[in-house]
Design a protein around this motif. Structure first.
Motif, mmCIF file in Angstrom:
data_model
loop_
_atom_site.group_PDB
_atom_site.id
_atom_site.type_symbol
_atom_site.label_atom_id
_atom_site.label_comp_id
_atom_site.label_asym_id
_atom_site.label_seq_id
_atom_site.Cartn_x
_atom_site.Cartn_y
_atom_site.Cartn_z
ATOM 1 N N ALA A 301 -3.002 -4.293 -9.447
ATOM 2 C CA ALA A 301 -2.283 -5.490 -9.884
ATOM 3 C C ALA A 301 -1.556 -5.269 -11.209
ATOM 4 O O ALA A 301 -0.406 -5.683 -11.378
ATOM 5 N N MET A 302 -2.212 -4.580 -12.139
ATOM 6 C CA MET A 302 -1.633 -4.381 -13.462
ATOM 7 C C MET A 302 -0.460 -3.397 -13.432
ATOM 8 O O MET A 302 0.563 -3.626 -14.079
ATOM 9 N N TYR A 308 3.229 -4.725 -5.065
ATOM 10 C CA TYR A 308 2.064 -4.258 -4.319
ATOM 11 C C TYR A 308 1.233 -5.426 -3.782
ATOM 12 O O TYR A 308 0.033 -5.287 -3.539
ATOM 13 N N SER A 309 1.898 -6.544 -3.563
ATOM 14 C CA SER A 309 1.212 -7.719 -3.016
ATOM 15 C C SER A 309 0.647 -7.431 -1.630
ATOM 16 O O SER A 309 -0.428 -7.931 -1.271
ATOM 17 N N ARG A 310 1.366 -6.643 -0.843
ATOM 18 C CA ARG A 310 0.881 -6.333 0.498
ATOM 19 C C ARG A 310 -0.447 -5.586 0.424
ATOM 20 O O ARG A 310 -1.368 -5.857 1.219
ATOM 21 N N ALA A 311 -0.545 -4.649 -0.497
ATOM 22 C CA ALA A 311 -1.797 -3.896 -0.651
ATOM 23 C C ALA A 311 -2.936 -4.825 -1.055
ATOM 24 O O ALA A 311 -4.071 -4.689 -0.570
ATOM 25 N N ALA A 344 -8.969 -9.979 -5.270
ATOM 26 C CA ALA A 344 -7.614 -9.770 -4.756
ATOM 27 C C ALA A 344 -6.840 -11.083 -4.703
ATOM 28 O O ALA A 344 -5.660 -11.140 -5.082
ATOM 29 N N LEU A 345 -7.511 -12.146 -4.247
ATOM 30 C CA LEU A 345 -6.850 -13.450 -4.170
ATOM 31 C C LEU A 345 -6.484 -13.964 -5.554
ATOM 32 O O LEU A 345 -5.374 -14.485 -5.770
#
Length: 362
Positions: A301-302, A308-311, A344-345
């Protein structure tokens, strides 16, 4: 006609392997570029070599001084002199050859520094690999000069094969670490930026197959925390090439014990290799603890952000527990369990500017 006899006569077998490799590799590169001297000159050089066995000390000394002044052109004659029937000639040729090689190296290094457009760098051990990995910018060249001045022997090991490079790196790493963290305070000496960069450069070389016992040594993180390297990574002209070198080391196969430190360094210095490492780790996370998985999510995320939202979205089904806590709510003890999908959410909501309360987060 290798340089082994030169080294033996000069006592160089007593030196670490990194010093030996410097002479060996440089002799090889120079031999390739040396041209055959004309017949007349060759005859004159042969006479000077023979004069090294003269009974008169002054004549022997004169011959040595004359040969040294001639520079690179005497390399072939000295190599031939290594097979001379006279022992004194062989010994003198060994010493002279080592001296001439050193002089040639210093000349090439100075040309590399003063004339950026020259090809002198091609004769310096490690330059071609360094250039391939970091480019040819002035900042990188300046860093490479510091590496040459501090660890030319270690850099020479790159051209000697995986086994020699591994031995040289392991030996030098232990020497530097021992001196840096000596139990005797008065004997401690922090490594220079040139030394740290050279160690990192060799250890992270993608072309080398090095044992994980060396590349994944848990003591690496201690050396990488040295102030000389930290300052150079955060400010100054060497920051860009150093981050590339650090990224190559982070990309090397790693164990769980080194994973956290590599990811932490990736975040600290914004190294993209940490993103790749996190993605690869989560794909093979069967035996990885939830806390490590959560840290990988954090790095993705950082460093990756929205791209990389799909990941991150693929992790919404991951129920691995990364944290358990006991809280008091309404005078009752409540166990709070946090899973990877929760982490993740939370990051997805943050990256896309959504309200976490809409998804049940307080």
């Amino acid at each position: 006609m290798s340089l082994c006899s030169v080294i033996a006569d000069r006592g160089y077998w007593q030196l670490p392997i990194v010093a030996l490799l410097t002479l060996l590799s440089y002799s090889s590169s120079w031999a390739q570029e040396s041209s055959t001297a004309p017949a007349a000159q060759e005859q004159s050089l042969e006479q000077l070599v023979n004069q090294l066995a003269d009974r008169s000390f002054s004549k022997r000394q004169q011959a040595q001084e004359t040969l040294l002044k001639l520079g690179p052109s005497i390399e072939a004659a000295l190599q031939k002199g290594l097979l001379h029937q006279d022992a004194e000639v062989r010994r003198s040729c060994r010493r002279l050859l080592a001296d001439v090689l050193e002089k040639k190296y210093q000349q090439d290094l100075q040309t590399f520094i003063k004339e950026p457009q020259s090809t002198a760098g091609n004769e310096l051990p490690g330059w071609k690999r360094f250039q391939q990995r970091t480019g040819d910018a002035p900042a990188g060249r300046q860093l490479f000069v510091q590496m040459q001045q501090a660890e030319r022997g270690l850099l020479a090991s790159l051209d000697a094969g995986d086994e020699a490079a591994a031995e040289a790196l392991d030996t030098r790493f232990r020497q530097v670490y021992s001196r840096t963290y000596s139990r005797v305070a008065g004997q401690r000496k922090p490594p220079t930026l040139g030394t740290l960069a050279a160690l990192l450069f060799v250890c992270g070389d993608p072309q080398l197959q090095l044992p994980t016992s060396i590349t994944d040594n848990s003591y690496w993180v201690n050396l990488l925390q040295q102030s000389a390297l930290q300052q150079a990574l955060t400010k100054g002209s060497a920051s860009s090439p150093l981050r590339l070198l650090l990224g190559d080391w982070i990309a090397k196969p790693t164990s769980t014990r080194s994973l956290y430190n590599k990811l932490r360094l990736s975040l600290q210095y914004e190294i993209p290799a940490g993103l790749t490492l996190s993605l690869a780790t989560l794909k093979n996370s069967k035996n990885l603890s939830g806390s490590y998985q959560a840290y990988c999510v954090h790095v993705i995320a950082m460093l990756g952000g929205k791209n990389y939202s799909r990941a991150l979205n693929e992790l919404l089904k991951n129920q691995a527990v990364c944290s358990r806590r006991i809280l008091r709510k309404n005078n009752k003890q409540v166990q709070l369990t946090v899973e990877i999908r929760d982490v993740a959410l939370a990051w997805l909501l943050f990256l896309h500017g959504q309200d976490h309360k809409e998804y049940g987060f307080d």
